[in-house]
Design a protein around this motif. Structure first.
Motif, mmCIF file in Angstrom:
data_model
loop_
_atom_site.group_PDB
_atom_site.id
_atom_site.type_symbol
_atom_site.label_atom_id
_atom_site.label_comp_id
_atom_site.label_asym_id
_atom_site.label_seq_id
_atom_site.Cartn_x
_atom_site.Cartn_y
_atom_site.Cartn_z
ATOM 1 N N PRO A 116 -4.196 14.476 -4.727
ATOM 2 C CA PRO A 116 -3.760 13.207 -4.132
ATOM 3 C C PRO A 116 -4.927 12.359 -3.642
ATOM 4 C CG PRO A 116 -3.106 15.098 -2.775
ATOM 5 C CD PRO A 116 -3.645 15.642 -4.049
ATOM 6 N N PHE A 149 0.789 6.895 -6.724
ATOM 7 C CA PHE A 149 -0.314 7.744 -7.125
ATOM 8 C C PHE A 149 -0.219 9.159 -6.593
ATOM 9 C CE2 PHE A 149 -2.306 3.494 -7.573
ATOM 10 C CZ PHE A 149 -2.343 3.531 -8.944
ATOM 11 N N SER A 150 0.769 9.415 -5.759
ATOM 12 C CA SER A 150 0.903 10.797 -5.318
ATOM 13 C C SER A 150 1.847 11.554 -6.252
ATOM 14 C CB SER A 150 1.419 10.856 -3.880
ATOM 15 O OG SER A 150 2.752 10.407 -3.830
ATOM 16 N N PHE A 163 -6.518 14.317 -11.522
ATOM 17 C CA PHE A 163 -5.464 13.376 -11.179
ATOM 18 C C PHE A 163 -4.296 14.007 -10.455
ATOM 19 C CE2 PHE A 163 -7.540 11.083 -14.741
ATOM 20 C CZ PHE A 163 -8.083 10.096 -13.942
ATOM 21 N N HIS A 176 -10.047 -6.094 -11.227
ATOM 22 C CA HIS A 176 -9.349 -4.864 -11.579
ATOM 23 C C HIS A 176 -10.311 -3.705 -11.769
ATOM 24 C CE1 HIS A 176 -5.608 -7.079 -12.341
ATOM 25 N NE2 HIS A 176 -6.383 -8.000 -12.869
ATOM 26 N N PRO A 177 -9.832 -2.501 -11.480
ATOM 27 C CA PRO A 177 -10.667 -1.330 -11.701
ATOM 28 C C PRO A 177 -10.483 -0.790 -13.117
ATOM 29 C CG PRO A 177 -8.692 -0.679 -10.548
ATOM 30 C CD PRO A 177 -8.563 -2.153 -10.817
ATOM 31 N N ARG A 205 1.883 1.865 -3.467
ATOM 32 C CA ARG A 205 0.787 2.394 -4.271
ATOM 33 C C ARG A 205 0.565 3.861 -3.969
ATOM 34 N NH1 ARG A 205 -1.955 -2.597 -2.947
ATOM 35 N NH2 ARG A 205 -3.147 -1.508 -1.368
ATOM 36 N N ARG A 206 0.599 4.195 -2.698
ATOM 37 C CA ARG A 206 0.373 5.579 -2.298
ATOM 38 C C ARG A 206 1.417 6.477 -2.939
ATOM 39 N NH1 ARG A 206 -1.816 5.149 3.200
ATOM 40 N NH2 ARG A 206 -0.446 3.383 2.820
ATOM 41 N N LEU A 263 -6.674 -0.465 -14.727
ATOM 42 C CA LEU A 263 -5.490 -0.161 -13.931
ATOM 43 C C LEU A 263 -4.917 -1.411 -13.300
ATOM 44 C CD1 LEU A 263 -4.608 2.613 -13.979
ATOM 45 C CD2 LEU A 263 -5.540 3.002 -11.713
ATOM 46 N N MET A 264 -3.633 -1.643 -13.512
ATOM 47 C CA MET A 264 -3.015 -2.812 -12.908
ATOM 48 C C MET A 264 -1.681 -2.411 -12.311
ATOM 49 S SD MET A 264 -3.790 -5.284 -16.173
ATOM 50 C CE MET A 264 -4.199 -6.806 -15.381
ATOM 51 N N LEU A 265 -1.452 -2.813 -11.078
ATOM 52 C CA LEU A 265 -0.182 -2.493 -10.451
ATOM 53 C C LEU A 265 0.666 -3.741 -10.339
ATOM 54 C CD1 LEU A 265 -0.889 0.339 -9.848
ATOM 55 C CD2 LEU A 265 -0.013 0.005 -7.547
ATOM 56 N N VAL A 295 -2.343 8.856 -17.101
ATOM 57 C CA VAL A 295 -3.748 8.450 -17.143
ATOM 58 C C VAL A 295 -4.545 9.425 -18.003
ATOM 59 C CG1 VAL A 295 -5.830 8.211 -15.762
ATOM 60 C CG2 VAL A 295 -3.670 7.288 -14.923
ATOM 61 N N SER A 343 -1.159 13.125 1.153
ATOM 62 C CA SER A 343 0.295 13.286 1.032
ATOM 63 C C SER A 343 0.682 14.755 1.085
ATOM 64 C CB SER A 343 0.783 12.658 -0.276
ATOM 65 O OG SER A 343 0.212 13.331 -1.380
ATOM 66 N N SER A 381 0.831 -1.199 0.000
ATOM 67 C CA SER A 381 0.000 0.000 0.000
ATOM 68 C C SER A 381 0.868 1.252 0.000
ATOM 69 C CB SER A 381 -0.932 0.002 1.203
ATOM 70 O OG SER A 381 -1.701 1.178 1.216
ATOM 71 N N GLY A 440 -5.675 9.418 -5.929
ATOM 72 C CA GLY A 440 -4.665 8.384 -5.831
ATOM 73 C C GLY A 440 -4.966 7.460 -4.670
ATOM 74 N N ILE A 492 -7.749 -0.763 -5.440
ATOM 75 C CA ILE A 492 -6.878 -1.826 -5.923
ATOM 76 C C ILE A 492 -6.566 -2.808 -4.806
ATOM 77 C CG2 ILE A 492 -4.548 -2.355 -6.725
ATOM 78 C CD1 ILE A 492 -4.625 -0.118 -8.563
ATOM 79 N N GLY A 512 -0.717 10.711 -12.995
ATOM 80 C CA GLY A 512 -1.971 11.341 -13.335
ATOM 81 C C GLY A 512 -1.955 11.824 -14.776
ATOM 82 N N ARG A 559 -7.641 -6.605 -5.599
ATOM 83 C CA ARG A 559 -6.586 -7.540 -5.980
ATOM 84 C C ARG A 559 -6.758 -8.948 -5.452
ATOM 85 N NH1 ARG A 559 -0.537 -6.125 -5.790
ATOM 86 N NH2 ARG A 559 -1.399 -4.663 -7.280
ATOM 87 N N ASP A 583 -5.751 3.569 -4.720
ATOM 88 C CA ASP A 583 -4.980 2.689 -3.855
ATOM 89 C C ASP A 583 -5.902 1.746 -3.080
ATOM 90 O OD1 ASP A 583 -3.289 1.494 -2.070
ATOM 91 O OD2 ASP A 583 -2.833 3.312 -0.941
#
Lengths: 343, 343
Positions: B89, A86-87, B86, B108-109, A82-83, A111-113, A95, B290, A79, B92, B99, A92, B103, B96
């Motif tokens: 934060p 995406f920060s 985007f 998936h989103p 991920r944070r 979206l896939m991480l 996307v 963040s 996590s 994001g 997902i 962004g 998962r 997070d």
DNA sequence: CAAGTCTCGGAGAGCGGTTTCCAGCGCGTG
DNA sequence: CACGCGCTGGAAACCGCTCTCCGAGACTTG
């Protein structure tokens, strides 16, 4: 709540065959205008919507593309990773560009991480099952095995940034060296003589090339050695790097950071140490992300047209889907210098 | 490049029926261990991967959920809106959390933006076609028609934040008033006597409730009137609001901003005007994003557990998929005060 | 030992579309 | 006027998988 209407239902209501309804809906072939109208009316009264799974089954297209963010989880808390991802305003923008290019085609990004070995396997497995038509891959890590895994699995793939080692996949990239050169020349033109740089992680090609480009441009103007501290594209790392550089080179008069997040953090540190930006120290960032305009003073920066690049990724992927046998293509974008207040 | 192997191919290689292979793969029923091994071997040699479209067709599940960001495009440039979205934060963190919850279920989103009437229609149309199993909707706008459109179209939907007017869909939300109260009480406890607030857009429930909660808590302690300037959750708007408040109330000694982005911008403005934070003016944000830890000084803020909330959205949606007839549920989260440096 | 029960593999009917193939029709042409 | 062609609608195959139903064999049980 019964099941949603099918093509069959519409056909029955309209008094025609399934095939005809299908043709009207897809505009596949000429159909008698009056019949068309009848069919459309039937579609309306039934509230019909084609079932995309059934359609995908025969067309072999899902209308989705995997947007894969792959990075170094390094055993870290997932996590947290991920944070962090995406920060960063960078993603962004990716996307944004991807959605912008996908939308007119009625497609969507999934979206896939992939931040761990396990996650990578999962991503490949799902993509192999045809959950999406292909993959757009953004790696934040140099030696990412994912590109190979994907192409090896036969998943049409386009990368953001040229991979460290060759992979049979298309990609988009930026002329990082040119960008760094722009930054260097701007600093020199402002009269800067004791520049330093906060470079990106050196296992990432972009990080290395920005550093090289900066160093070489400076060297061409007689500055053979440019002090450098390595960051990892985060604000925190930029802060640390700047603090160190300032301690070791108190008389520095210019900073080039490999991205805006680090540049902004660097400017803060400088200000806290009583340096005025840009009067005492000029700061140039890289990316022209939202961090550049959010910073005070606003950052002079090397613009990377991320949205355009992401859009081009989509185009490359769709082209690859059209002609699977064609060799992978790549497109290199040129950076611009955006002059604001910090330099 | 021929077509990928199908269940049929695997069955032929293993010398069993399609049904048996399916059962082995899905672990659906007892299958003789030795046959299982044979099948698995056949899967390996053929390199088989189940076709998800075919599977979806019969299971009526895609393994995807639409993550819909709906906001006020108001005729603006679409890309500009996307960029703005985007760069916050907040989203994001939503991604997070989503997902993280999706998962483990192998889901998936699918990212969908609905910033214009046209885009909204598209989103609904696609979702109606079953491109995803349901929708997670995050509205940035008060009077968003999308929730109704989705539920009306029979798309299982869960919302982030209670909608302005009731909609038959589950949602998660935060006890905004309690959060604002925490902020108010903290400021009071620090001795703050001339507080002001930068509130969020008042057409958003969250914006209104945070303002109300703050005002009421202050009123309970004898401060009947709290000056307020409205922002829209962006840094730029926070800057403007702070500038105005400072001009009209030069002696203010505390600021509560409805999110961290605005709080951070406010702190900057204060510092530029020679006010020390927190010594001269205490600043409290909202969200604990963040931006709170990136700010200098780090922001004291009201924590909104966005990741957990997003995860709960997923859980609510999956529950709704399990039992379509059950009434929609909602979950309200409690905020915490996170004390850092700014207050 | 016969009858009933349980276990497990196979056959085949869908799931809801697209598309090929064919037939009928209207038309132009020699 | 006969023939051929293009256009359009319908029948049906097929995409790849799941799952019900059935039957054969193994096993229990009185």
């Amino acid at each position: 709540m019964s099941r949603p209407p099918t093509l069959e239902d519409v056909a029955r209501v309209a008094g025609v065959s399934r095939a005809t309804v299908s043709r009207v809906i897809n505009g596949t072939r000429n159909v008698d205008p009056s019949i068309q109208e009848t069919v459309r009316a039937a579609v309306r009264t039934t509230g019909y919507a084609p079932n995309s799974a059934a359609r995908s089954l025969v067309t072999r297209r899902t209308g989705a593309v995997g947007l894969v963010i792959s990075g170094a989880g390094e055993g870290d808390d997932e996590s947290a990773y991920r944070r962090h991802v995406f920060s960063d305003p960078f993603f962004g923008r990716v996307v944004d560009g991807v959605i912008g290019a996908l939308r007119p085609r009625g497609m969507h990004p999934m979206l896939m991480l992939a931040e761990s070995a396990e996650a990578r396997e999962q991503v490949v497995a799902h993509l192999r099952q045809g959950i999406a038509d292909g993959a757009l891959l953004v790696s934040t890590h140099g030696e990412d095995p994912l590109p190979r895994m994907l192409t090896g699995a036969g998943v049409p793939t386009v990368l953001f940034a040229r991979p460290a080692r060759p992979v049979p996949a298309g990609y988009v990239d930026l002329a990082h060296r040119d960008g760094a050169r722009l930054a260097a020349e701007h600093l020199l033109a402002r009269g800067c003589r004791r520049p330093v740089t906060i470079c990106g992680p050196l296992d990432v090609l972009a990080g290395q090339e920005r550093l090289d480009g900066f160093g070489q441009a400076m060297a061409r103007h007689g500055l053979a050695y440019v002090p450098c501290a390595e960051g990892n594209f985060t604000a925190a790392s930029g802060e640390q790097a700047m603090t160190r550089l300032l301690r070791e080179h108190p008389d520095l008069d210019g900073v080039f950071a490999a991205n805006d997040l680090m540049a902004r953090a660097a400017a803060h540190v400088l200000q806290e140490h009583g340096k005025r930006v840009p009067q005492d120290v000029a700061v140039v960032g890289f990316d022209d992300s939202s961090a550049a305009t959010a910073a005070r003073p606003e950052l002079t920066t090397v613009r990377q047209p991320v949205e355009d690049m992401a859009g081009e990724m989509v185009r490359l992927l769709l082209a690859a889907l059209e002609s699977p046998e064609a060799p992978p293509k790549s497109v290199i974008f040129e950076p611009d210098l955006v002059i604001r207040e910090s330099a």
